[in-house]
Write an enzyme that holds these catalytic residues in place. Structure first.
Site, PDB file in Angstrom:
ATOM      1  N   GLU A 135       1.007  -1.305  -0.077  1.00  0.00           N
ATOM      2  CA  GLU A 135       0.067  -0.105   0.024  1.00  0.00           C
ATOM      3  C   GLU A 135       0.754   1.432  -0.021  1.00  0.00           C
ATOM      4  O   GLU A 135       1.682   1.063   0.308  1.00  0.00           O
ATOM      5  CB  GLU A 135      -0.948  -0.038   1.447  1.00  0.00           C
ATOM      6  CG  GLU A 135       0.101  -0.595   2.868  1.00  0.00           C
ATOM      7  CD  GLU A 135      -0.596  -0.309   3.510  1.00  0.00           C
ATOM      8  OE1 GLU A 135      -1.730  -1.457   3.203  1.00  0.00           O
ATOM      9  OE2 GLU A 135      -0.257  -0.073   4.876  1.00  0.00           O
ATOM     10  N   LYS A 137       2.089   5.056   0.897  1.00  0.00           N
ATOM     11  CA  LYS A 137       3.862   4.992   2.243  1.00  0.00           C
ATOM     12  C   LYS A 137       3.127   7.016   1.870  1.00  0.00           C
ATOM     13  O   LYS A 137       3.479   7.335   1.532  1.00  0.00           O
ATOM     14  CB  LYS A 137       4.775   4.882   2.176  1.00  0.00           C
ATOM     15  CG  LYS A 137       5.233   5.209   3.578  1.00  0.00           C
ATOM     16  CD  LYS A 137       6.646   4.950   3.652  1.00  0.00           C
ATOM     17  CE  LYS A 137       8.017   4.857   5.385  1.00  0.00           C
ATOM     18  NZ  LYS A 137       7.130   6.688   5.754  1.00  0.00           N
ATOM     19  N   ASP A 139       2.477  10.394   3.237  1.00  0.00           N
ATOM     20  CA  ASP A 139       3.828  11.186   3.924  1.00  0.00           C
ATOM     21  C   ASP A 139       2.744  12.257   4.306  1.00  0.00           C
ATOM     22  O   ASP A 139       2.791  13.513   4.094  1.00  0.00           O
ATOM     23  CB  ASP A 139       4.462  12.277   2.158  1.00  0.00           C
ATOM     24  CG  ASP A 139       5.464  12.590   3.052  1.00  0.00           C
ATOM     25  OD1 ASP A 139       5.650  12.631   3.867  1.00  0.00           O
ATOM     26  OD2 ASP A 139       6.536  13.313   1.736  1.00  0.00           O
ATOM     27  N   TYR A 248      -4.230   2.614   8.690  1.00  0.00           N
ATOM     28  CA  TYR A 248      -3.787   1.357   7.477  1.00  0.00           C
ATOM     29  C   TYR A 248      -3.181   0.531   8.993  1.00  0.00           C
ATOM     30  O   TYR A 248      -2.227  -0.745   7.995  1.00  0.00           O
ATOM     31  CB  TYR A 248      -2.432   1.747   6.996  1.00  0.00           C
ATOM     32  CG  TYR A 248      -1.391   3.223   7.698  1.00  0.00           C
ATOM     33  CD1 TYR A 248      -0.841   2.728   8.496  1.00  0.00           C
ATOM     34  CD2 TYR A 248      -1.157   4.112   7.142  1.00  0.00           C
ATOM     35  CE1 TYR A 248       0.408   3.250   9.672  1.00  0.00           C
ATOM     36  CE2 TYR A 248      -0.772   5.725   7.780  1.00  0.00           C
ATOM     37  CZ  TYR A 248       0.592   4.671   9.192  1.00  0.00           C
ATOM     38  OH  TYR A 248       1.173   5.398   9.994  1.00  0.00           O
ATOM     39  N   LYS A 345      11.407   3.602  -0.284  1.00  0.00           N
ATOM     40  CA  LYS A 345      10.965   4.019  -0.424  1.00  0.00           C
ATOM     41  C   LYS A 345      11.250   4.973  -1.609  1.00  0.00           C
ATOM     42  O   LYS A 345      12.809   4.176  -2.406  1.00  0.00           O
ATOM     43  CB  LYS A 345      11.911   5.127   0.893  1.00  0.00           C
ATOM     44  CG  LYS A 345      12.210   4.510   2.080  1.00  0.00           C
ATOM     45  CD  LYS A 345      11.130   6.042   3.177  1.00  0.00           C
ATOM     46  CE  LYS A 345      12.194   7.287   2.993  1.00  0.00           C
ATOM     47  NZ  LYS A 345      11.295   8.413   3.812  1.00  0.00           N
ATOM     48  N   CYS A 439      16.122  49.820  -0.546  1.00  0.00           N
ATOM     49  CA  CYS A 439      15.607  49.724  -1.891  1.00  0.00           C
ATOM     50  C   CYS A 439      16.790  49.405  -2.928  1.00  0.00           C
ATOM     51  O   CYS A 439      17.601  49.996  -3.234  1.00  0.00           O
ATOM     52  CB  CYS A 439      14.469  50.257  -2.807  1.00  0.00           C
ATOM     53  SG  CYS A 439      14.421  49.584  -3.959  1.00  0.00           S
ATOM     54  N   CYS A 442      15.472  51.501  -6.364  1.00  0.00           N
ATOM     55  CA  CYS A 442      15.537  52.654  -6.065  1.00  0.00           C
ATOM     56  C   CYS A 442      16.310  53.364  -4.924  1.00  0.00           C
ATOM     57  O   CYS A 442      16.560  54.586  -5.168  1.00  0.00           O
ATOM     58  CB  CYS A 442      14.423  53.376  -6.217  1.00  0.00           C
ATOM     59  SG  CYS A 442      12.750  53.155  -5.036  1.00  0.00           S
ATOM     60  N   CYS A 457       9.427  48.627   0.262  1.00  0.00           N
ATOM     61  CA  CYS A 457       9.691  50.067  -0.449  1.00  0.00           C
ATOM     62  C   CYS A 457       8.372  50.760  -1.011  1.00  0.00           C
ATOM     63  O   CYS A 457       7.240  50.403  -1.766  1.00  0.00           O
ATOM     64  CB  CYS A 457      10.728  49.782  -2.129  1.00  0.00           C
ATOM     65  SG  CYS A 457      10.716  50.809  -3.312  1.00  0.00           S
ATOM     66  N   CYS A 462       9.720  53.091  -8.082  1.00  0.00           N
ATOM     67  CA  CYS A 462      10.282  52.688  -8.070  1.00  0.00           C
ATOM     68  C   CYS A 462      10.627  51.619  -9.186  1.00  0.00           C
ATOM     69  O   CYS A 462       9.706  50.640  -9.279  1.00  0.00           O
ATOM     70  CB  CYS A 462      10.860  51.417  -6.838  1.00  0.00           C
ATOM     71  SG  CYS A 462      11.807  49.727  -6.877  1.00  0.00           S
TER      72      CYS A 462
HETATM   73  S1  IVH Z   1       2.621   0.597   8.989  1.00  0.00           S
HETATM   74  C1  IVH Z   1       4.317  -1.137  13.330  1.00  0.00           C
HETATM   75  N1  IVH Z   1       1.763   1.488   6.910  1.00  0.00           N
HETATM   76  O1  IVH Z   1       5.682   5.422   7.749  1.00  0.00           O
HETATM   77  C2  IVH Z   1       4.360   0.144  11.970  1.00  0.00           C
HETATM   78  N2  IVH Z   1       3.372   3.074   7.790  1.00  0.00           N
HETATM   79  O2  IVH Z   1       8.148   4.645   9.818  1.00  0.00           O
HETATM   80  C3  IVH Z   1       3.316   0.739  11.336  1.00  0.00           C
HETATM   81  N3  IVH Z   1       3.201   5.417   6.783  1.00  0.00           N
HETATM   82  O3  IVH Z   1       5.510   5.869  11.448  1.00  0.00           O
HETATM   83  C4  IVH Z   1       3.597   2.089  10.346  1.00  0.00           C
HETATM   84  N4  IVH Z   1       2.324   4.998   5.653  1.00  0.00           N
HETATM   85  O4  IVH Z   1       3.432   6.790  10.589  1.00  0.00           O
HETATM   86  C5  IVH Z   1       2.756   1.988   7.820  1.00  0.00           C
HETATM   87  N5  IVH Z   1       0.557   2.557   4.998  1.00  0.00           N
HETATM   88  C6  IVH Z   1       1.475   2.707   5.860  1.00  0.00           C
HETATM   89  C7  IVH Z   1       1.875   4.014   6.323  1.00  0.00           C
HETATM   90  C8  IVH Z   1       3.109   4.006   7.400  1.00  0.00           C
HETATM   91  C9  IVH Z   1       2.507   5.952   6.430  1.00  0.00           C
HETATM   92  C10 IVH Z   1       3.866   6.016   8.194  1.00  0.00           C
HETATM   93  C11 IVH Z   1       4.300   5.857  10.099  1.00  0.00           C
HETATM   94  C12 IVH Z   1       5.320   6.128   9.743  1.00  0.00           C
HETATM   95  C13 IVH Z   1       6.829   5.708   8.926  1.00  0.00           C
HETATM   96  C14 IVH Z   1       7.473   4.869   8.674  1.00  0.00           C
END
Ligand code: IVH
Length: 700
Positions: A135, A137, A139, A248, A345, A439, A442, A457, A462
């Site tokens: 799934e 990650k 941000d 999640y 990542k 400025c 000018c 300014c 100017c």
């Molecule tokens: S699982 C025990 N699933 O990524 C593990 N983390 O360092 C629980 N994050 O601190 C995390 N999307 O804040 C998981 N689909 C996802 C995620 C996710 C973002 C973040 C989470 C965690 C960091 C990983």
């Protein structure tokens, strides 16, 4: 989460609730019905992104519930849809312990890393092939939620992973977090859920646009915007950020020992995400993929990276999780990371470079913006060498120095920014950034108005400001003179072919045709574009004048009050303040502009040169259905854009009023209507109608 039958039932309930507003005899029953219906529509809107009713209809149901609850306060429950917005401020954020420590994930960056990790998982599980769930990650900022007996009882930040801060009031502002959920149907009495709070790209952009209109520096990125919001004192401010939450992971459950629970407990991570979705959470149910074996996982992760920019929210990678929950338990964890999950990542959108110098640019309103010049670096496929530092406070807060190695980030399509200097790499030779007192263009003295962070300014002649004002005047959202562009404005100005805004209509094309790059065709295009701009709608001209605080929307509303642009000369500040969307600051700024002689001369000159200063749109009536009637629109409308609705009034021979007064005939009220509605209620001759009523009044 809702079956077809339930959806049908809830929809017909919605229709019948929308028809009647008098529920006195049946308060308890109707309150429950309204709550069910509102929760259903919140789910359609915030979780499924597929609303079945208009915002206006939602609001009217919400108001019914609010009214019934205020008449029957004993019937208010904490999980009622009306109870998200608390009135009390967060005084402090109490430290709380997580039920299970919030571990972070091990990172992987390429296929080899994932192959290694899979090898270990197979060894430990003694399986030939492991099933994985993949799934995004997300941000954002991680959170933990605890539900007990189906009610949300606590929300906390991650903190150090063992302890976080209690932020329940703020999390209640996020509409995609249910205030109650039927975990009891799965035999669960207490549950701790993990997730990520984020601000989607669109909300982030809009929020920053609003900041820019108020001359405030933008928020750097959506992640900071989300995590900053979680610790805000005022929950109402949190609500304004329009946050979303993805859930999640379930880190802990306590059974309620009810042998007759409706559903079995999930046995895989994937079905756990389904359970969360069915209970009304925004889990990555639609985004997740289940694969046997690591190769398909790798392929999916690599393919997903290319889609990163098409998503409505920011992600910084993928998370691969062992799907079987019993196998997850078996694999367990190290002191830092679970062994059953790993982050993949994406390529960094961060990089480091050296800050070589800071230049000070003068904007069209005289604002001085420090701009960092760095050694060019490639971040996420884009070369960056220039980065805005917004204002002096930002530079001071970050403690930036010339010669610093700086961490640069570019998130999605957001402009790049300097995250921080890497202070540990300093040699001692770094130099302080000195803000100019004069400025840079000018050389007039600079001023910093009280309460503002930006130096200015204030010499309106100017050169830098003059050029920026012309650039703004010809730009796309203003007079939209297509073939002009920044570069030509600068070039013509430097060559003394253009000295002010009216000069746009007095260009010496003989001289221009002798310049390199100006063939007959490009000159013809430029001439035609300039000619066309003379009849642009009046709001474009008003916006193009670059009056402080008069953005596009304000300009559109303002022009309804005048037959001719110069009519603004006759308004007092108080009269201006009475206009829609005009506050004290805006009124003062418009008043000032129309009382400066040079500005009036400039407008008169433009008119002589053929630019339309009359409000042409006001005279476009096609029939007299609304003759003698005045209308005013307030609040957010659902089906019509306000400017279109106003145009319809004028086309039908009516007038658009600029404020509430006894002369007004109709106030058309959308969602979140405020003071105008209150004022109109006090004047009995005004008919207060909604958008639907207005549409019905229009001829077919
Ligand atoms: S699982 C025990 N699933 O990524 C593990 N983390 O360092 C629980 N994050 O601190 C995390 N999307 O804040 C998981 N689909 C996802 C995620 C996710 C973002 C973040 C989470 C965690 C960091 C990983």
């Amino acid at each position: 989460m809702y079956t077809q039958t339930q959806i049908k039932e809830l929809q017909s309930l919605t229709t019948s609730l929308l028809k009647t507003a008098d529920h006195r005899p049946l308060a308890t029953e109707v309150i429950e019905k309204l709550r069910r219906v509102l929760r259903f529509h919140e789910n359609r809107y915030y979780i499924q992104n597929d609303p079945l009713i208009s915002d206006f209809e939602y609001d009217s149901l919400y108001k019914q519930l609010e009214k019934l609850e205020s008449d029957n306060p004993a019937l208010i429950t904490k999980d009622s849809p009306t109870q998200r917005v608390g009135s009390s401020l967060n005084t402090s954020f109490v430290t709380v312990q997580h039920l299970v420590p919030m571990l972070s994930l091990e990172n992987s960056y390429n296929a080899e890393d994932l192959l290694d990790w899979d090898r270990k998982a197979k060894e430990l599980s003694k399986l030939d092939e492991v099933e994985y769930c993949v799934e995004p990650k997300f941000d954002g900022a991680s959170i933990s939620l605890i539900y007990e007996n189906d009610q949300l009882v606590r929300a906390a930040t991650r903190g150090d992973g063992v302890e976080g801060e209690e932020i329940t009031n703020n999390i209640r502002q996020i509409r995609s977090v249910p205030l109650s959920a039927k975990f009891s149907a799965y035999g669960i009495q207490q549950i701790e859920i993990r997730g990520e709070v984020l601000m989607n790209k669109n909300s982030f952009k809009k929020y920053n646009e609003r900041l820019a209109e108020q001359n405030l520096p933008p928020l750097a990125n959506a992640r900071n915007a989300a995590s900053g919001a979680l610790r805000m004192k005022d929950p109402k401010e949190v609500a304004k950020r329009n946050l979303e939450a993805f859930l999640y992971h379930v880190s802990y459950t306590l059974d309620d020992n009810n042998p007759k629970s409706e559903h079995p407990k999930p046995e895989t991570h994937s079905s756990m995400l389904d359970m969360l979705w069915d209970l009304g959470f925004r889990s990555p149910k639609k985004e997740k993929k289940v694969y046997k074996g690591i190769q398909k996982v790798i392929d999916h992760c690599l393919a997903f990276e290319t889609e990163r920019d098409t998503l409505p929210y920011e992600i910084d990678g993928m998370v691969v999780k062992v799907n079987e929950l019993t196998l997850q338990d078996k694999l367990s964890q190290t002191t830092h990371h679970p062994r059953w999950a790993i982050a993949f990542k994406f390529k960094a959108r961060q990089g480091t470079s050296i800050l070589r110098k800071v230049e000070f640019q003068v904007g069209r309103t005289g604002s001085i913006t420090p701009v960092a010049k760095i050694d060019p670096i490639l971040v996420g496929g884009v070369t960056i060498s220039s980065i805005s530092l917004f204002n002096e406070d930002v530079v001071k807060e970050k403690d930036l120095r010339i010669g610093d190695t700086v961490l640069v980030e570019r998130a999605g399509d957001v402009i790049p920014y300097i995250v921080k200097p890497l202070a540990e790499l300093r040699t001692g030779k770094e130099e302080e950034i000195i803000f100019p007192k004069k400025c840079p263009v000018c050389h007039d003295e600079l001023f910093k108005p009280e309460g503002e962070a930006v130096w200015r300014c204030i010499n309106i002649n100017c050169e830098a400001q003059v050029v920026e004002r012309i650039i703004h005047f010809v730009s796309k959202d203003a007079m939209d003179i297509k073939s002009f562009g920044d570069a030509n404005v600068r070039k013509f100005y430097e060559m003394h072919l253009l000295k002010d805004i009216p000069g746009v209509y007095q260009l010496d094309f003989d001289s221009i045709s002798k310049l390199e790059g100006f063939g007959k065709k490009s000159i013809d295009n430029l001439k035609a574009a300039i000619e066309n701009s003379k009849t642009q709608p009046l709001h474009r001209l008003l916006f193009g004048l670059g009056i402080r605080y008069v953005g596009e929307t304000t300009a559109k509303t303002l022009v309804h009050s005048v037959e001719h642009l110069l009519d603004f000369r006759n308004f007092t500040e108080e009269q201006l303040q009475a206009l829609d969307e005009v506050g004290v600051k805006v009124a003062a700024s418009i008043y000032r502009f129309f009382h400066i002689e040079d500005n009036i001369h400039m407008l008169e000159k433009l008119e002589k040169l053929g630019v339309q200063l009359k409000n042409e749109k006001k005279q476009l009536a096609e029939n007299d259905n609304f003759a003698g009637q005045t209308f005013l629109f307030t609040g957010t409308m659902v089906q019509l854009k306000r400017s279109d609705a106003e145009e319809m009034v004028e086309k039908n021979g009516g007038k658009v009023a600029s404020g509430v007064s006894s002369k007004l005939n109709y106030l058309v009220v959308g969602a979140d209507a405020g003071s105008k509605l209150e004022k109109a209620k006090k004047i009995p001759s005004i008919s207060i109608i909604n958008e639907e009523d207005f549409i019905k009044m229009l001829p077919i």
